[in-house]
Scaffold this motif. Structure first.
Motif, PDB file in Angstrom:
ATOM      1  N   LEU A  78      -2.759  43.397  15.847  1.00 33.91           N
ATOM      2  CA  LEU A  78      -2.017  44.517  16.416  1.00 33.91           C
ATOM      3  C   LEU A  78      -1.105  44.107  17.571  1.00 33.91           C
ATOM      4  CD1 LEU A  78      -1.667  47.591  16.208  1.00 33.91           C
ATOM      5  CD2 LEU A  78      -3.512  47.828  17.886  1.00 33.91           C
ATOM      6  N   CYS A  79      -1.550  43.196  18.420  1.00 38.94           N
ATOM      7  CA  CYS A  79      -0.782  42.820  19.610  1.00 38.94           C
ATOM      8  C   CYS A  79      -0.180  41.427  19.496  1.00 38.94           C
ATOM      9  CB  CYS A  79      -1.670  42.893  20.846  1.00 38.94           C
ATOM     10  SG  CYS A  79      -2.322  44.539  21.184  1.00 38.94           S
ATOM     11  N   ALA A  80      -0.013  40.924  18.267  1.00 38.07           N
ATOM     12  CA  ALA A  80       0.457  39.552  18.090  1.00 38.07           C
ATOM     13  C   ALA A  80       1.900  39.367  18.521  1.00 38.07           C
ATOM     14  CB  ALA A  80       0.292  39.125  16.634  1.00 38.07           C
ATOM     15  N   GLY A  81       2.753  40.393  18.353  1.00 37.02           N
ATOM     16  CA  GLY A  81       4.154  40.278  18.739  1.00 37.02           C
ATOM     17  C   GLY A  81       4.323  40.324  20.248  1.00 37.02           C
ATOM     18  N   SER A  82       5.555  40.080  20.699  1.00 34.79           N
ATOM     19  CA  SER A  82       5.825  40.056  22.140  1.00 34.79           C
ATOM     20  C   SER A  82       7.223  40.565  22.417  1.00 34.79           C
ATOM     21  CB  SER A  82       5.674  38.631  22.685  1.00 34.79           C
ATOM     22  OG  SER A  82       6.032  38.573  24.046  1.00 34.79           O
ATOM     23  N   ASN A  83       7.361  41.257  23.540  1.00 32.99           N
ATOM     24  CA  ASN A  83       8.685  41.679  24.003  1.00 32.99           C
ATOM     25  C   ASN A  83       9.365  40.602  24.849  1.00 32.99           C
ATOM     26  OD1 ASN A  83       8.726  44.307  22.860  1.00 32.99           O
ATOM     27  ND2 ASN A  83       7.278  44.979  24.440  1.00 32.99           N
ATOM     28  N   ASN A  84       8.627  39.563  25.192  1.00 31.13           N
ATOM     29  CA  ASN A  84       9.221  38.460  25.944  1.00 31.13           C
ATOM     30  C   ASN A  84      10.119  37.620  25.032  1.00 31.13           C
ATOM     31  OD1 ASN A  84       6.194  37.823  27.876  1.00 31.13           O
ATOM     32  ND2 ASN A  84       7.748  39.388  28.118  1.00 31.13           N
ATOM     33  N   GLN A  85      11.030  36.911  25.631  1.00 32.79           N
ATOM     34  CA  GLN A  85      11.897  36.011  24.882  1.00 32.79           C
ATOM     35  C   GLN A  85      11.246  34.637  24.753  1.00 32.79           C
ATOM     36  OE1 GLN A  85      15.709  35.943  26.848  1.00 32.79           O
ATOM     37  NE2 GLN A  85      16.425  37.754  25.754  1.00 32.79           N
ATOM     38  N   VAL A  86      11.425  34.038  23.592  1.00 34.14           N
ATOM     39  CA  VAL A  86      10.857  32.723  23.314  1.00 34.14           C
ATOM     40  C   VAL A  86      11.987  31.758  23.014  1.00 34.14           C
ATOM     41  CG1 VAL A  86       9.371  31.371  21.801  1.00 34.14           C
ATOM     42  CG2 VAL A  86       8.709  33.702  22.439  1.00 34.14           C
ATOM     43  N   GLN A  87      11.945  30.615  23.679  1.00 30.79           N
ATOM     44  CA  GLN A  87      12.948  29.582  23.455  1.00 30.79           C
ATOM     45  C   GLN A  87      12.279  28.349  22.854  1.00 30.79           C
ATOM     46  OE1 GLN A  87      15.060  28.060  26.936  1.00 30.79           O
ATOM     47  NE2 GLN A  87      16.935  27.981  25.726  1.00 30.79           N
ATOM     48  N   LEU A  88      12.963  27.699  21.903  1.00 26.30           N
ATOM     49  CA  LEU A  88      12.421  26.548  21.216  1.00 26.30           C
ATOM     50  C   LEU A  88      13.229  25.303  21.559  1.00 26.30           C
ATOM     51  CD1 LEU A  88      11.590  29.093  19.406  1.00 26.30           C
ATOM     52  CD2 LEU A  88      11.361  27.448  17.549  1.00 26.30           C
ATOM     53  N   SER A  89      12.543  24.171  21.593  1.00 28.17           N
ATOM     54  CA  SER A  89      13.183  22.864  21.701  1.00 28.17           C
ATOM     55  C   SER A  89      12.630  21.974  20.601  1.00 28.17           C
ATOM     56  CB  SER A  89      12.919  22.223  23.061  1.00 28.17           C
ATOM     57  OG  SER A  89      13.473  22.989  24.106  1.00 28.17           O
ATOM     58  N   LEU A  90      13.495  21.154  20.018  1.00 24.23           N
ATOM     59  CA  LEU A  90      13.088  20.207  18.989  1.00 24.23           C
ATOM     60  C   LEU A  90      13.011  18.820  19.612  1.00 24.23           C
ATOM     61  CD1 LEU A  90      15.368  21.360  16.013  1.00 24.23           C
ATOM     62  CD2 LEU A  90      13.151  22.273  16.746  1.00 24.23           C
ATOM     63  N   VAL A  91      11.914  18.144  19.349  1.00 22.93           N
ATOM     64  CA  VAL A  91      11.715  16.806  19.887  1.00 22.93           C
ATOM     65  C   VAL A  91      11.559  15.841  18.721  1.00 22.93           C
ATOM     66  CG1 VAL A  91      10.326  15.327  21.379  1.00 22.93           C
ATOM     67  CG2 VAL A  91      10.571  17.763  21.910  1.00 22.93           C
ATOM     68  N   PHE A 138     -12.138  37.844  19.973  1.00 20.78           N
ATOM     69  CA  PHE A 138     -11.882  38.600  18.750  1.00 20.78           C
ATOM     70  C   PHE A 138     -10.451  39.118  18.758  1.00 20.78           C
ATOM     71  CE2 PHE A 138     -16.550  40.264  18.276  1.00 20.78           C
ATOM     72  CZ  PHE A 138     -16.958  38.983  17.934  1.00 20.78           C
ATOM     73  N   LEU A 139      -9.783  39.061  17.616  1.00 20.95           N
ATOM     74  CA  LEU A 139      -8.538  39.800  17.472  1.00 20.95           C
ATOM     75  C   LEU A 139      -8.865  41.283  17.324  1.00 20.95           C
ATOM     76  CD1 LEU A 139      -6.510  37.405  15.140  1.00 20.95           C
ATOM     77  CD2 LEU A 139      -6.331  37.668  17.622  1.00 20.95           C
ATOM     78  N   GLU A 140      -7.847  42.132  17.416  1.00 20.28           N
ATOM     79  CA  GLU A 140      -8.079  43.573  17.544  1.00 20.28           C
ATOM     80  C   GLU A 140      -8.881  44.158  16.382  1.00 20.28           C
ATOM     81  OE1 GLU A 140      -5.211  42.104  17.886  1.00 20.28           O
ATOM     82  OE2 GLU A 140      -4.538  42.468  19.939  1.00 20.28           O
ATOM     83  N   ASP A 141      -8.576  43.747  15.145  1.00 16.74           N
ATOM     84  CA  ASP A 141      -9.278  44.338  14.010  1.00 16.74           C
ATOM     85  C   ASP A 141     -10.767  44.023  14.055  1.00 16.74           C
ATOM     86  OD1 ASP A 141      -8.941  41.648  13.526  1.00 16.74           O
ATOM     87  OD2 ASP A 141      -8.233  41.876  11.463  1.00 16.74           O
ATOM     88  N   LYS A 142     -11.096  42.811  14.405  1.00 21.38           N
ATOM     89  CA  LYS A 142     -12.501  42.420  14.520  1.00 21.38           C
ATOM     90  C   LYS A 142     -13.170  43.167  15.670  1.00 21.38           C
ATOM     91  CE  LYS A 142     -16.154  39.614  14.096  1.00 21.38           C
ATOM     92  NZ  LYS A 142     -17.035  39.576  12.926  1.00 21.38           N
ATOM     93  N   ARG A 143     -12.503  43.253  16.802  1.00 18.02           N
ATOM     94  CA  ARG A 143     -13.100  43.925  17.961  1.00 18.02           C
ATOM     95  C   ARG A 143     -13.319  45.405  17.684  1.00 18.02           C
ATOM     96  NH1 ARG A 143      -9.486  42.974  21.400  1.00 18.02           N
ATOM     97  NH2 ARG A 143      -8.565  45.012  21.763  1.00 18.02           N
ATOM     98  N   PHE A 144     -12.324  46.069  17.081  1.00 17.59           N
ATOM     99  CA  PHE A 144     -12.463  47.493  16.784  1.00 17.59           C
ATOM    100  C   PHE A 144     -13.627  47.732  15.826  1.00 17.59           C
ATOM    101  CE2 PHE A 144      -7.645  48.251  17.570  1.00 17.59           C
ATOM    102  CZ  PHE A 144      -7.868  48.163  18.936  1.00 17.59           C
TER     103      PHE A 144
END
Length: 663
Positions: free
Chosen positions: A14-27, A167-173
């Motif tokens: 349920l809460c896996a997404g985020s409103n924060n911005q994510v930046q990626l770097s390739l190494v 626990f993730l939300e489904d398991k906890r609920f």
């Protein structure tokens, strides 16, 4: 230099997404590039984009993730990142994650090929491995719940656990909703029965509710039968006590007039059909006091004979060990008055409850799995092939164990409230049981041979445990031989050796004298040790967990406590039996907890069916495919066998065996 195609997968909780911005770097092996695109990852979505990278990177080694936030840190659960390029025909690199991304620190994900230190001669991943383990050791620290017990994850509350162990939300609920339902039903039953008479065995029907278990209904109607009593030692929820006799037990004292019984036992012994279930572990354990009322414990010995039709029938029960200067303990026989014989069997079943829940289930299943989990997180980096192999089998173990220590075996927990080993007796029993936690006892081929159960056709536990063990062994061998070709490669893997040593010397408190290895020097030794770890977290736990609802729901069959001392005469009445068995509140709480923990879990992953892909490349995928095919074949064969049985044995059915100790 060139165009890279990037895909990023976010978890489905349920809460896996985020409103924060994510930046990626390739190494890559020859350079690093920060991508301009910033993501706002959405729950259960796979986001893809392309970006032209000017730098020459060479073969990709890492993806770095950095999550930016302005006012609020919004955690993100990342499944994996995939990068293809440069160019349309470039290779695809997969970077598994399967964890929470929190804060603003940079998280480096290594490409998903399993690599030991020996597989990295250029040291491209050396700093990554060392830094990851250094950070993990700060998060995952050993604790000591009680002196004299094997170690556990440090922390006293769930908030002390790393986010990735929760626990993730489904398991906890699901877990908390079932707990609320159980407590509500308990309150209703208590209110309905507080003024009701409680003087007949059928009165236990008032608190019996078991719509999810047909076998529990049969136990209610058949529990008094000797064949059902004996069957539970072979295939019940605690098949770990029974062993074939090599000689008559020294504690078995025959008073005058019992010569015929001794001769009968000797005959069965010579024929190889005499078995025993000895609960001496309980001798001298301090019994609980509940609401100012003393509870009682016994240390029974049961002698049983295996009949040609496969039935295991009790021949004699001795409830206590002989004491110097005291009259010899009574021997109870099937020919005794029915109530005396029934009460003796109730005492055995209550003793089995204590040993099962504390030694077979909690210690050998939950606590042993936690040692493996903590050692794995402290000693094996995520790039290590054995980490990738074992991590799906450690899911949720730390949280369920925290909950057990906080609610079941804690001060004023369930054991203190209604179980005869509560208020310290349970800890005393666990401390004693450590000496019996041997390496061979956790390996079914050795354990079943030692207990004389190989070849017993009516021991379906033994048959299924051996088959599942063999299937897991071949799975482990398949993965191991992809990454280790020689015994020398095993002995020179410093991370692997540290992991093994951490389990044996640290978590298990120097268990070398109990057969646990503190180093792995060959491919065979390594495969056996890893198989033990995975079987402990899957089949071993399921075999002692799944039967609770079936066999413990009808409380007289396995009472959680006894309220009168063991009988010293055979002058036993129904009133004596009822006064010995749990009262209605104790029985209601036993029923509620058994339902909550023993019901079929709606949120579960069957053994081998995990969706996380920690390995990349065709080799590990083919090994996993073969593992699943063998599990499916076992499922089919066990189902066909069970269709012919009066009492189907399902506790090691692969579709019901959970992939980790998660309940």
């Amino acid at each position: 230099m060139g165009l890279y195609r990037v895909r990023v997968s976010t978890g489905s909780s349920l809460c896996a997404g985020s409103n924060n911005q994510v930046q990626l770097s390739l190494v890559g092996q020859h350079g690093e590039a920060e991508l301009k695109r910033r993501l706002r990852p959405a729950r259960d979505q796979e986001e893809a984009f392309e970006e032209d990278v000017q730098e020459y990177l060479g073969p990709l080694l890492f993806v770095k993730l950095r999550k930016w936030h302005f006012l609020q840190d919004d955690a993100w659960f990342c499944n994996w990142v995939s990068v293809q390029g440069p160019g349309a025909g470039g290779p695809e690199f997969k970077f598994p994650c399967y964890r929470w991304v929190e804060g603003t620190d940079v998280l480096a994900l290594a490409e998903g090929t399993g690599r030991t230190v020996v597989d990295d001669p250029q040291g491209l991943f050396k700093q990554h491995r060392e830094q990851e383990l250094a950070e993990r050791r700060k998060l995952y620290r050993w604790g000591n719940w009680k002196d004299g017990l094997i170690l556990n994850m440090a922390g006293s509350t769930l908030c002390d656990l790393p986010a990735d162990e929760r626990f993730l939300e489904d398991k906890r609920f699901d877990f908390e909703a079932s707990l609320a339902k159980g407590l509500a039903d308990l309150a209703i039953k208590d209110s309905l029965n507080v003024l009701a008479c409680w003087n007949d065995l059928e009165d236990f029907s008032r608190i019996f509710w078991c719509g999810q278990s047909k076998l529990a209904e049969r136990v209610r109607t058949s529990w008094k039968e000797d064949a059902w009593f004996g069957y539970q030692f072979l295939n019940g929820t605690n098949p770990m006590v029974l062993r074939r006799c090599k000689q008559l037990p020294a504690r078995l004292h025959f008073p005058p007039g019992m010569e015929a019984l001794r001769a009968e036992l000797e005959t069965e012994l010579q024929g190889g059909t005499l078995f025993e279930a000895d609960f001496s572990l309980l001798d001298g354990i301090k019994a609980n006091v509940i609401l100012c009322t003393q509870q009682y414990l016994a240390a029974p010995l049961v002698m049983l004979k295996l009949q040609p039709d496969g039935k295991l029938l009790p021949m004699v029960i001795q409830l206590q060990l002989p004491r110097e200067g005291a009259p010899p303990p009574l021997l109870f026989l099937p020919t005794d008055p029915p109530m005396a014989w029934l009460l003796a069997k109730c005492w055995v079943r209550s003793s089995d409850f204590q040993v099962h829940e504390l030694q077979s289930h909690l210690l050998r299943g939950h606590l042993m799995a936690e040692v493996i989990a903590v050692a794995t997180m402290r000693c094996l980096p995520s790039i290590h092939p054995i980490f990738k192999l074992i991590i799906p089998h450690l899911r949720y173990t730390m949280e369920i164990n925290f909950r057990a220590r906080a609610g079941l075996v804690s001060d004023m927990g369930v054991f203190d409230q209604v179980v005869s080993t509560g208020k310290g007796g349970h800890v005393q029993l666990l401390q004693r049981a450590i000496a019996l936690l041997t390496y061979s006892s956790l390996c079914p081929p050795d354990d079943l041979a030692d207990r004389g159960l190989l070849g017993v056709k009516s021991s379906f536990y033994a048959q299924d445990a051996l088959r599942l063990w063999d299937i897991i062994t071949r799975y482990v061998q398949g993965i191991v031989h992809l990454h280790y070709q020689t015994d020398e490669a095993v002995s020179k893997d410093a991370e692997l050796q540290t992991w093994c040593r951490e389990i044996t010397q640290v978590g298990l408190l120097s268990a070398q004298d109990r057969g646990f290895p503190d180093s792995l020097q060959s491919l065979d030794q390594m495969c056996r040790f890893i198989t033990m770890c995975i079987f402990t977290c899957t089949g071993q736990h399921s075999s002692t967990h799944l039967g609770q609802l079936d066999w413990y729901s009808w409380v007289p069959n396995t009472p959680c406590t006894m309220r009168l001392p063991p009988p010293t005469t055979k002058d036993v009445t129904l009133e004596t039996v009822m006064a010995s068995l749990p009262n209605f509140h104790q029985a209601s709480l036993q029923m509620s907890i058994v339902w909550q923990l023993g019901r079929r879990q709606s949120i579960m992953v069957a053994v081998g069916q995990h969706q996380e892909e920690y390995f990349t490349g065709p080799g590990p995928k083919e090994v996993l495919k073969q593992f699943r095919e063998e599990l499916a074949a076992m499922e089919k064969d066990v189902a066909a066998r069970n269709a012919k049985l009066d009492i189907p044995y399902e506790y090691l059915l692969p579709s019901l065996v959970e992939n980790s100790v998660a309940i």
